[in-house]
Structures are given as C-alpha cells and as structure tokens.
Scaffold this motif. Structure first.
Motif, short mmCIF file in Angstrom:
data_model
loop_
_atom_site.label_atom_id
_atom_site.label_comp_id
_atom_site.label_asym_id
_atom_site.label_seq_id
_atom_site.Cartn_x
_atom_site.Cartn_y
_atom_site.Cartn_z
N ARG A 104 0.04 76.09 43.29
CA ARG A 104 -1.48 76.53 43.07
C ARG A 104 -0.95 78.29 42.28
O ARG A 104 -1.49 77.97 41.09
N ALA A 105 0.22 78.50 42.78
CA ALA A 105 0.83 79.92 41.90
C ALA A 105 1.42 80.29 40.57
O ALA A 105 1.42 80.87 40.14
N ALA A 106 1.70 78.25 40.23
CA ALA A 106 1.82 77.95 38.78
C ALA A 106 0.35 78.10 37.73
O ALA A 106 0.70 77.76 36.78
N GLU A 107 -0.35 78.04 38.48
CA GLU A 107 -1.95 78.56 38.03
C GLU A 107 -1.95 76.40 37.05
O GLU A 107 -1.87 76.53 36.05
N PRO A 108 -1.97 75.17 37.91
CA PRO A 108 -1.98 74.05 36.87
C PRO A 108 -3.61 73.56 36.90
O PRO A 108 -4.16 74.62 37.18
N ASP A 109 -4.27 72.97 36.28
CA ASP A 109 -5.72 72.58 36.13
C ASP A 109 -5.60 71.89 36.54
O ASP A 109 -7.47 72.36 36.90
N LEU A 110 -5.43 71.56 37.70
CA LEU A 110 -5.78 70.58 39.17
C LEU A 110 -4.76 70.17 39.96
O LEU A 110 -4.09 70.48 39.56
N ALA A 111 -5.38 70.47 40.99
CA ALA A 111 -4.35 70.32 42.35
C ALA A 111 -4.75 69.80 43.21
O ALA A 111 -6.17 70.41 43.55
N VAL A 112 -4.04 68.73 43.66
CA VAL A 112 -4.57 67.51 44.48
C VAL A 112 -4.17 67.48 45.74
O VAL A 112 -2.70 67.34 45.60
N GLU A 113 -4.34 67.10 47.34
CA GLU A 113 -3.37 67.10 47.87
C GLU A 113 -3.00 65.41 47.64
O GLU A 113 -1.26 66.18 48.55
N THR A 114 -3.03 65.07 47.21
CA THR A 114 -2.34 63.12 46.58
C THR A 114 -3.43 62.22 46.08
O THR A 114 -4.69 63.45 45.54
N LEU A 115 -2.96 61.47 45.01
CA LEU A 115 -3.48 61.01 43.70
C LEU A 115 -4.85 59.93 44.44
O LEU A 115 -5.20 59.85 43.89
N GLU A 116 -4.49 60.57 45.53
CA GLU A 116 -6.03 59.51 46.07
C GLU A 116 -7.25 60.69 45.83
O GLU A 116 -8.36 60.18 45.36
N ASP A 117 -7.01 61.92 45.65
CA ASP A 117 -8.33 62.66 45.16
C ASP A 117 -8.37 62.91 43.90
O ASP A 117 -9.04 64.24 43.54
N ALA A 118 -7.86 62.40 42.93
CA ALA A 118 -7.56 62.48 41.63
C ALA A 118 -9.06 61.91 40.82
O ALA A 118 -9.03 62.05 39.37
N LYS A 119 -9.74 62.43 41.25
CA LYS A 119 -11.41 62.25 40.54
C LYS A 119 -11.91 62.92 39.38
O LYS A 119 -12.40 62.35 38.81
#
Length: 226
Positions: free
Chosen positions: A203-218
């Motif tokens: 998150r410190a690198a400022e992605p557009d989206l951070a998810v805990e796993t790819l199960e959360d990729a809605k």
C-alpha cells in the motif's frame, strides 16, 4: 485492448521455494558455490538480473556465456525441484482467470521475471500454462520496466493490434516491483500480499487496488470488464 498481466511467483502460485532451490543447485554444480548469497534479492526481479548479481557476488564473471550456462542447467533441474517441493495455486487465481476468459474482449498474459522456459515449467506443473498465450519474461532484460514494455508489445503482436492504441491494461503482482512496472506502461496496478511483501509495504507504493487475496478482486473485475 483489455489485458490483465499476471506475475507468477507469489501471485499465481507458491512453489515451496522450488525456483530458489534450483538456483542454489545450479550454482553449486556449475560454479562451485556451496551456498548462494542471501544479500541478493529474488523477489520481483528477473532471473537474468538475479543470476548476474549472484555471479558477481561469488566472483564469477557475469558474462553472457555464464548466463547461458546457468540458464540451460536451471531449465534442466527445475522440473525435478518443482516435483520435490510442495506448492500450490493461490486462492482465487483459477476463478479470476475463468472470469476473464468468459468476459468479452479480455485477454490474460504474463509479466514475470522468470525466463520463458522456467515460467512454462512452473505453470505446466500447476496446470496453468495453457491459459497464457503471450507475455514478458526475464530472459533478456534485467529491468522489470523493460519486461513490462516487452509484454505490451507481445500482447499487441498476439492480438494483431498496436499496443499504443486504446488500451486498458492491468498488472497483478505481489511485490513493489510489480506496481512500479505497471506505472511504466500506464497500467492499473493491483497488489496482493500472497508472496513475501506485506500489505502495508504494498500500500505504501500506492497501487490502484490492494487486495488480501485474488478471491477479493471484484473491483479489478469490474474495472477490466467495464
């Protein structure tokens, strides 16, 4: 063009350290290095960059000849290392790939530091290789940014269109390098802490989206398929 590029290690799969153990075996058998330096980072880097750094760290000439010597020996021992170490496909990966495959006009590719034959060996072992028809790999480039640019060109060639046209690109990876190389190609950066990098570091690198796993990729699915 809508393309989602996946990193491999720590994003699609974990291999139980099979790749690093294969590296160590090759350095022992080919270059007489009993234990490879822990000062050389593997995460998010190209196989070529890692190899050249390890050669230099162990006072072996980082030449093209020694790179080829490493490469050929590594490809020979990697399948055995994969079979000997317990790994898995990470949560949500297969469902996410299936979602993209069913979506109109969405393609999936690879953007990885693995050499192409190493990527093929790993993903064949985990029955994922057949999903990916193109990508950028770590055979030639030491920079992930250059690998990312090569991946975009490969996507354009595969799809028969210019990669500089109206494109919607996303890069999914588990390291800061995946985020920075996404920026290099103007792609949407998706970070997932299923490798060795924490969610806070990502998150410190400022992605557009951070998810805990790819199960959360809605959110990613909504964006790429819009």
């Amino acid at each position: 063009m809508k393309v989602c590029f996946f990193d491999i290690d720590g994003t699609l799969i974990v291999s139980g350290g099979a790749g690093q153990k294969a590296f160590a075996r090759v350095f022992r058998e080919q270059f007489g290095v009993d234990e490879i330096s822990q000062a050389v980072s593997f995460a998010g880097r190209s196989d070529r960059a890692i190899t050249l750094d390890l050669l230099a760290a162990h006072d072996v000439e980082p030449s093209d000849e020694n790179w080829r010597r490493f490469h050929d020996a590594y490809i020979a021992v990697l399948p055995e290392s994969l079979a000997a170490n317990e790994g898995t496909v990470l949560p949500g990966v297969e469902a996410l790939i299936a979602t993209f495959a069913a979506a109109d006009g969405v393609e999936v590719g690879l953007l990885t530091g693995n050499v192409i034959r190493g990527a093929e060996a790993k993903l064949t072992h985990y029955n994922l290789w057949h999903h990916f028809a193109f990508g950028g790999f770590g055979d030639t480039h030491t920079s992930r940014d250059e690998i990312a640019r090569a991946a975009v060109v490969a996507a354009g060639e595969h799809l028969g269109i210019s990669p500089n046209g109206d494109s919607r690109l996303a890069v999914i990876g588990d390291t800061v390098h995946d985020i920075t190389c996404a920026r290099a190609i103007g792609a949407y950066a998706v970070a997932v802490p299923t490798g060795l990098t924490s969610i806070d570091e990502l998150r410190a690198a400022e992605p557009d989206l951070a998810v805990e796993t790819l199960e959360d990729a809605k959110t990613l699915i909504d964006w790429i398929t819009a």
